[in-house]
Each structure stands twice: as structure tokens, then as C-alpha cells.
Write a protein that holds these residues in place. Structure first.
Motif, PDB file in Angstrom:
ATOM      1  N   ILE A  67       6.133   3.709   0.748  1.00  0.00           N
ATOM      2  CA  ILE A  67       5.155   2.629   0.567  1.00  0.00           C
ATOM      3  C   ILE A  67       5.456   1.575   1.625  1.00  0.00           C
ATOM      4  O   ILE A  67       6.504   1.616   2.287  1.00  0.00           O
ATOM      5  CB  ILE A  67       5.214   2.012  -0.845  1.00  0.00           C
ATOM      6  CG1 ILE A  67       6.616   1.433  -1.169  1.00  0.00           C
ATOM      7  CG2 ILE A  67       4.852   3.062  -1.903  1.00  0.00           C
ATOM      8  CD1 ILE A  67       6.840   0.015  -0.801  1.00  0.00           C
TER       9      ILE A  67
ATOM     10  N   SER B 116       2.944   7.535   2.034  1.00  0.00           N
ATOM     11  CA  SER B 116       3.246   8.966   2.113  1.00  0.00           C
ATOM     12  C   SER B 116       3.757   9.453   0.754  1.00  0.00           C
ATOM     13  O   SER B 116       4.472   8.718   0.065  1.00  0.00           O
ATOM     14  CB  SER B 116       4.319   9.175   3.194  1.00  0.00           C
ATOM     15  OG  SER B 116       4.930  10.437   3.098  1.00  0.00           O
ATOM     16  N   LEU B 117       3.372  10.675   0.392  1.00  0.00           N
ATOM     17  CA  LEU B 117       3.892  11.269  -0.852  1.00  0.00           C
ATOM     18  C   LEU B 117       5.171  12.060  -0.590  1.00  0.00           C
ATOM     19  O   LEU B 117       6.058  12.123  -1.442  1.00  0.00           O
ATOM     20  CB  LEU B 117       2.846  12.208  -1.466  1.00  0.00           C
ATOM     21  CG  LEU B 117       1.816  11.588  -2.405  1.00  0.00           C
ATOM     22  CD1 LEU B 117       0.882  12.667  -2.935  1.00  0.00           C
ATOM     23  CD2 LEU B 117       2.491  10.860  -3.565  1.00  0.00           C
TER      24      LEU B 117
ATOM     25  N   PRO C 249       8.256  10.074  -0.230  1.00  0.00           N
ATOM     26  CA  PRO C 249       7.511   9.025  -0.929  1.00  0.00           C
ATOM     27  C   PRO C 249       7.755   7.654  -0.295  1.00  0.00           C
ATOM     28  O   PRO C 249       8.798   7.038  -0.497  1.00  0.00           O
ATOM     29  CB  PRO C 249       8.064   9.098  -2.359  1.00  0.00           C
ATOM     30  CG  PRO C 249       9.442   9.646  -2.207  1.00  0.00           C
ATOM     31  CD  PRO C 249       9.434  10.530  -1.002  1.00  0.00           C
TER      32      PRO C 249
ATOM     33  N   CYS D  15      12.551   0.781  -4.573  1.00  0.00           N
ATOM     34  CA  CYS D  15      12.537   1.390  -3.231  1.00  0.00           C
ATOM     35  C   CYS D  15      13.795   1.041  -2.458  1.00  0.00           C
ATOM     36  O   CYS D  15      14.332  -0.067  -2.584  1.00  0.00           O
ATOM     37  CB  CYS D  15      11.345   0.872  -2.425  1.00  0.00           C
ATOM     38  SG  CYS D  15       9.765   1.152  -3.238  1.00  0.00           S
TER      39      CYS D  15
ATOM     40  N   ASN E  44       5.806   3.595 -15.148  1.00  0.00           N
ATOM     41  CA  ASN E  44       4.356   3.444 -15.181  1.00  0.00           C
ATOM     42  C   ASN E  44       3.900   3.151 -16.604  1.00  0.00           C
ATOM     43  O   ASN E  44       3.247   3.973 -17.242  1.00  0.00           O
ATOM     44  CB  ASN E  44       3.727   4.742 -14.642  1.00  0.00           C
ATOM     45  CG  ASN E  44       2.230   4.682 -14.579  1.00  0.00           C
ATOM     46  OD1 ASN E  44       1.622   3.624 -14.715  1.00  0.00           O
ATOM     47  ND2 ASN E  44       1.603   5.838 -14.386  1.00  0.00           N
TER      48      ASN E  44
ATOM     49  N   LEU F  61       7.982   0.055  -8.891  1.00  0.00           N
ATOM     50  CA  LEU F  61       8.570   1.041  -7.989  1.00  0.00           C
ATOM     51  C   LEU F  61       9.842   0.453  -7.401  1.00  0.00           C
ATOM     52  O   LEU F  61       9.818  -0.653  -6.851  1.00  0.00           O
ATOM     53  CB  LEU F  61       7.594   1.359  -6.851  1.00  0.00           C
ATOM     54  CG  LEU F  61       6.239   1.908  -7.305  1.00  0.00           C
ATOM     55  CD1 LEU F  61       5.108   1.046  -6.758  1.00  0.00           C
ATOM     56  CD2 LEU F  61       6.063   3.340  -6.869  1.00  0.00           C
TER      57      LEU F  61
ATOM     58  N   TYR G 206      10.629   4.927 -10.436  1.00  0.00           N
ATOM     59  CA  TYR G 206       9.408   4.206 -10.800  1.00  0.00           C
ATOM     60  C   TYR G 206       9.165   4.310 -12.294  1.00  0.00           C
ATOM     61  O   TYR G 206       9.661   5.220 -12.953  1.00  0.00           O
ATOM     62  CB  TYR G 206       8.187   4.705 -10.009  1.00  0.00           C
ATOM     63  CG  TYR G 206       7.893   6.170 -10.148  1.00  0.00           C
ATOM     64  CD1 TYR G 206       8.434   7.081  -9.258  1.00  0.00           C
ATOM     65  CD2 TYR G 206       7.066   6.646 -11.173  1.00  0.00           C
ATOM     66  CE1 TYR G 206       8.163   8.434  -9.381  1.00  0.00           C
ATOM     67  CE2 TYR G 206       6.795   7.993 -11.303  1.00  0.00           C
ATOM     68  CZ  TYR G 206       7.353   8.885 -10.403  1.00  0.00           C
ATOM     69  OH  TYR G 206       7.098  10.226 -10.530  1.00  0.00           O
TER      70      TYR G 206
ATOM     71  N   THR H 209       0.840  -1.205   0.000  1.00  0.00           N
ATOM     72  CA  THR H 209       0.000   0.000   0.000  1.00  0.00           C
ATOM     73  C   THR H 209       0.871   1.249   0.000  1.00  0.00           C
ATOM     74  O   THR H 209       2.024   1.209   0.430  1.00  0.00           O
ATOM     75  CB  THR H 209      -0.965   0.019   1.204  1.00  0.00           C
ATOM     76  OG1 THR H 209      -1.941   1.043   1.023  1.00  0.00           O
ATOM     77  CG2 THR H 209      -0.245   0.281   2.504  1.00  0.00           C
ATOM     78  N   SER H 210       0.322   2.335  -0.487  1.00  0.00           N
ATOM     79  CA  SER H 210       1.029   3.611  -0.419  1.00  0.00           C
ATOM     80  C   SER H 210       0.869   4.180   0.985  1.00  0.00           C
ATOM     81  O   SER H 210      -0.122   3.916   1.671  1.00  0.00           O
ATOM     82  CB  SER H 210       0.481   4.577  -1.464  1.00  0.00           C
ATOM     83  OG  SER H 210      -0.905   4.729  -1.302  1.00  0.00           O
TER      84      SER H 210
ATOM     85  N   ARG I 118      11.284   3.591   0.676  1.00  0.00           N
ATOM     86  CA  ARG I 118      11.282   4.950   0.116  1.00  0.00           C
ATOM     87  C   ARG I 118      11.445   4.826  -1.392  1.00  0.00           C
ATOM     88  O   ARG I 118      12.431   4.242  -1.875  1.00  0.00           O
ATOM     89  CB  ARG I 118      12.415   5.774   0.718  1.00  0.00           C
ATOM     90  CG  ARG I 118      12.367   7.211   0.234  1.00  0.00           C
ATOM     91  CD  ARG I 118      13.423   8.071   0.878  1.00  0.00           C
ATOM     92  NE  ARG I 118      13.355   9.409   0.330  1.00  0.00           N
ATOM     93  CZ  ARG I 118      13.163  10.524   1.027  1.00  0.00           C
ATOM     94  NH1 ARG I 118      13.084  10.465   2.336  1.00  0.00           N
ATOM     95  NH2 ARG I 118      13.084  11.689   0.432  1.00  0.00           N
ATOM     96  N   VAL I 119      10.494   5.350  -2.142  1.00  0.00           N
ATOM     97  CA  VAL I 119      10.500   5.206  -3.601  1.00  0.00           C
ATOM     98  C   VAL I 119      11.617   6.067  -4.181  1.00  0.00           C
ATOM     99  O   VAL I 119      11.650   7.282  -3.984  1.00  0.00           O
ATOM    100  CB  VAL I 119       9.141   5.613  -4.200  1.00  0.00           C
ATOM    101  CG1 VAL I 119       9.157   5.437  -5.716  1.00  0.00           C
ATOM    102  CG2 VAL I 119       8.006   4.808  -3.571  1.00  0.00           C
TER     103      VAL I 119
END
Ligand SMILES: Cc1cc2nc3c(=O)[nH]c(=O)nc-3n(C[C@H](O)[C@H](O)[C@H](O)COP(=O)(O)O)c2cc1C
Length: 161
Positions: free
Chosen positions: A51, A45-46, A49, A119, A142, A117, A140, A42-43, A136-137
């Protein structure tokens, strides 16, 4: 909770919550790729970043993920249920017949995954019979596509029904 009937009832209740399916990967010290199927991703924090995902305490991969420093979360596509099944088995050659490439820090990136991602291991906390791994990302991708969905112990497609 030791009663297996209680376990089953709780699992069934939790299974009402639909999730995506990921394969989380890392490299062993000798360079061999490791990975397992994970839907606890799950994610968090932005900024920063972050997860998280949860890894069973008894997983033979646990020392690898705790020591590797980096891992990749590969979000599977709707046609990759076979990969989810493969990486959910305690077998040695999980990567045989799997197309993958090296991402940042050498982490295995699974071809056809709808997003990835990379990390750095940020923290780990005990979580009962699992350990909670915060990442910590750092990178990534997409590429997109329809994701694989897991609901009620079965794979689903967003187009089902
Ligand atoms: C859809 C699905 C989701 C799963 N999610 C998790 C998870 O979040 N954490 C976990 O430790 N195992 C999870 N598992 C189970 C592991 O994939 C399975 O125990 C696998 O054998 C672990 O790999 P290992 O034997 O190399 O440790 C999941 C299995 C499936 C089919």
C-alpha cells in the motif's frame, strides 16, 4: 505552482475524487504514539501486498515514520469525523481521549476503525512537497462497518442523499 488561487482551484478539482479517511499511526523511539489524518492512502499490489500513502515533507512526524519501521493504517468509520479532525491538527496530545490499543509491533490501533493494516516500511520516494511511503502489509483486521467518506472538502456518509 505558487499562486494560491491556482492551488485552491487544483485542490477543488482534486476534491471531486471521493476517498476514505485514515489515521496513520506509529510509535516514537520513546514509545509515545504519533498519528495524522491521511486520505492519500491507496492499495498498490496484492503480491507482494503493498500500500502507499503520502506524508507532507514538513510534518513533525516525518522522522518518526521514516525511522519507526512499522506503521498502522486505521480506516475510519462514518462516526469518526471528530477523530479525523483531531488528527489533522498540529497538536501534541492527539491521543488524549482516544481509545487505542497496541497492534503488531506495538503500532497504535484506533478502536472503532472499520479496518486496520499493520505495515512494514518497504520504501520511500520523493513526491514534490510530500514523501511517498510504501508499506508491506504484515497484519490486518477487518471488523467492518460503514466508512467515513471525504468529498469536496467535507465528510460524507455513503447513506447521505
Ligand atoms: C481529510 C484529510 C486528509 C488529509 N490527508 C493527508 C495526507 O494524505 N498526507 C498528509 O501529509 N497530510 C494530510 N492531511 C493533513 C494532516 O492530517 C495535517 O497536516 C496534520 O496536522 C499532520 O499532522 P502533524 O502536524 O503531526 O504532521 C489531511 C487532512 C485531512 C483533514
Amino acid at each position: 505552482m505558487t499562486d494560491s488561487a491556482d492551488h485552491r482551484a487544483l485542490k477543488k478539482t482534486l476534491g471531486r475524487y471521493p476517498t476514505g479517511v485514515t489515521v496513520v499511526t506509529a510509535r516514537r523511539g520513546d514509545g509515545e504514539p504519533v498519528g495524522l489524518t491521511v486520505n492519500s492512502f491507496t492499495s498498490v499490489s496484492l503480491d507482494p501486498p503493498l500500500i502507499l500513502w503520502c506524508l507532507g515533507n514538513e510534518s513533525p512526524s516525518r522522522p518518526v515514520f521514516e525511522q519507526a519501521g512499522h506503521f498502522a493504517v486505521n480506516i475510519l468509520g462514518a462516526e469518526q469525523g471528530w477523530l479525523s479532525n483531531r488528527f489533522a491538527q498540529p497538536i501534541d496530545d492527539k491521543f488524549a481521549a482516544v481509545q487505542w490499543s497496541e497492534g503488531a509491533h506495538g503500532v497504535p490501533i484506533i478502536e472503532g476503525s472499520v479496518a486496520r493494516l499493520v505495515c512494514r516500511l518497504h520504501d520511500r520516494q520523493p513526491g514534490g512537497d510530500h514523501v511517498i511511503l510504501l508499506g508491506r502489509v504484515e497484519d490486518y483486521q477487518n471488523p467492518g462497518g460503514e466508512p467515513l467518506v471525504y468529498l469536496g472538502g467535507e465528510y460524507q456518509s455513503l447513506r447521505d442523499g
